[in-house]
Design an enzyme around this catalytic site. Structure first.
Site: not given
Ligand code: CA
Ligand code: CA
Lengths: 242, 242
Positions: A91, A124-125, A161, A197
């Site tokens: 997020g 991700s985060a 990413h 990714e």
């Molecule tokens: Ca993000």
């Protein structure tokens, strides 16, 4: 000293054309195994924590795990103390880190993972906050955490990413590589593993292995960048000299 | 109370296929006019301040202006106090804002622009720091400024290099619009003017006009987004209610 650390740091939770966590579901099952039955989910990176928890709960249930969300716990610190496994979803990285500090979870998670060997999965985060700092997130700084220092489960940084420059682009904003190079213009900055990714890093004690379907790109201050294929041994990243 | 403020806030310093500041050179000449002969350049957003100053100096010389760089001044605060005009160039917004605070220039620039009417031009990161805060920069947080609050010459935020979603992209990172929407999930966040490359905002007292060759996209918390064409009067953005 035996280092119990076990981490699965995923670049992205959803790969184009697939569903939530589909592309890494085998690695998730291998990682948490049969010993873990309940996973503590941390949904702090998104605004709608209930909806986010439902999505994580539904998916992990199909893999055989029950999900407790830290935002449903009366005492978040106590929830981390009791956790068998931890998953921090993606997020906004700034919002995530601020919420971790606001709830006094940064030190608690570090202790549980490094001393007690509780397996930690980030996406991700959630991978950004597992590293030295969030200095190499791609996210917009929508809120201000007390510091950019993060949980520090590994001595380097990650760029999730990771994106190669588009040769056809007419957009003049910095490329991802230029941004990471600007980070390395600053003194004493650690290396940055650009996880495209589809890729993820498995850390078991002092051993690190690149998993997934795409290459990773490693940036080291003052050195040329290097590409690594899935299956590569990246254990050298875990020594503090890097 | 007469508000002397004069600002030229440019999305990007270089447009695809053109040279440095080419696409806005007429607006720069109209903005600084004949009264200003020397412009104080602030190169803090890039690492190589000498090279950056050379580039700005060479370009502004062709438009009839001499350039002094703040990093060449013995006393940066004194340099701002004496400036006839100010230009803050782009680069990394976090580095820029940290350097402005480290050199005690934030309050000084605000005073000079709002009280003394010194014309202020910003490009990209230099436009971000002119607003309420850097919460809507696109840059990587390579260093940590003491706060995200910025010079506050206008009561809203800007997203420079605003980028429309690419319908053919397979990349799963957030779109620019999604990032700004996440900002507006936070309470009491001001509007965000997305300036596409090629566009710029001219502010004269209580009047704001969109200039350049591309549309701008306005995001307001809890409202639908709106598009504005070059030439639009955006003076309503200057009232604090927005
Ligand atoms: Ca993000
Ligand atoms: Ca920039």
């Amino acid at each position: 000293l035996r280092m119990k650390r076990r981490l699965l740091l995923v670049s992205n939770s959803t790969l184009h054309g697939g569903g939530y966590l589909d592309h890494c579901q085998q690695q998730i099952k291998d990682f948490f195994g049969k010993q873990v039955t309940r996973i503590l989910f941390i949904p702090y990176a998104l605004h709608d924590r209930d909806a986010y928890t439902r999505m994580a709960r539904d998916k992990l249930k199909t893999l055989g795990y029950e999900v407790d969300s830290v935002h449903e716990a009366a005492d978040p610190v106590e929830a981390v103390r009791k956790a068998e496994g931890i998953f921090i979803g993606g997020g906004n990285t700034f919002r995530l880190l601020k919420n971790l500090y606001d709830n006094n979870l940064v030190t608690e998670i570090r202790t549980r993972v490094l001393q007690d060997g509780v397996p930690y999965m980030g996406s991700s985060a959630g991978s950004n906050v597992a590293t030295v700092s969030i200095n190499t997130t791609n996210d917009m700084p929508i809120v201000c955490p007390p510091t950019f220092s993060a949980i520090g489960l590994v001595p380097f940084n990650i760029n999730p990413h990771y994106l190669d420059p588009d040769p056809h682009s007419r957009h003049m904003g910095e490329t991802r590589e230029q941004r990471i190079m600007q980070y390395h213009e600053e003194p004493e900055t650690p290396c940055v593993l650009g996880l495209r990714e589809g890729s993820m890093l498995l850390v078991e004690g002092h051993k690190a292995t690149l998993l997934g379907s795409t290459q990773a790109r490693l940036f080291q201050r003052g050195k040329t960048t290097t590409e690594y294929a899935p299956g590569s041994d990246l254990s050298f990243l875990l020594t503090d000299a890097h």
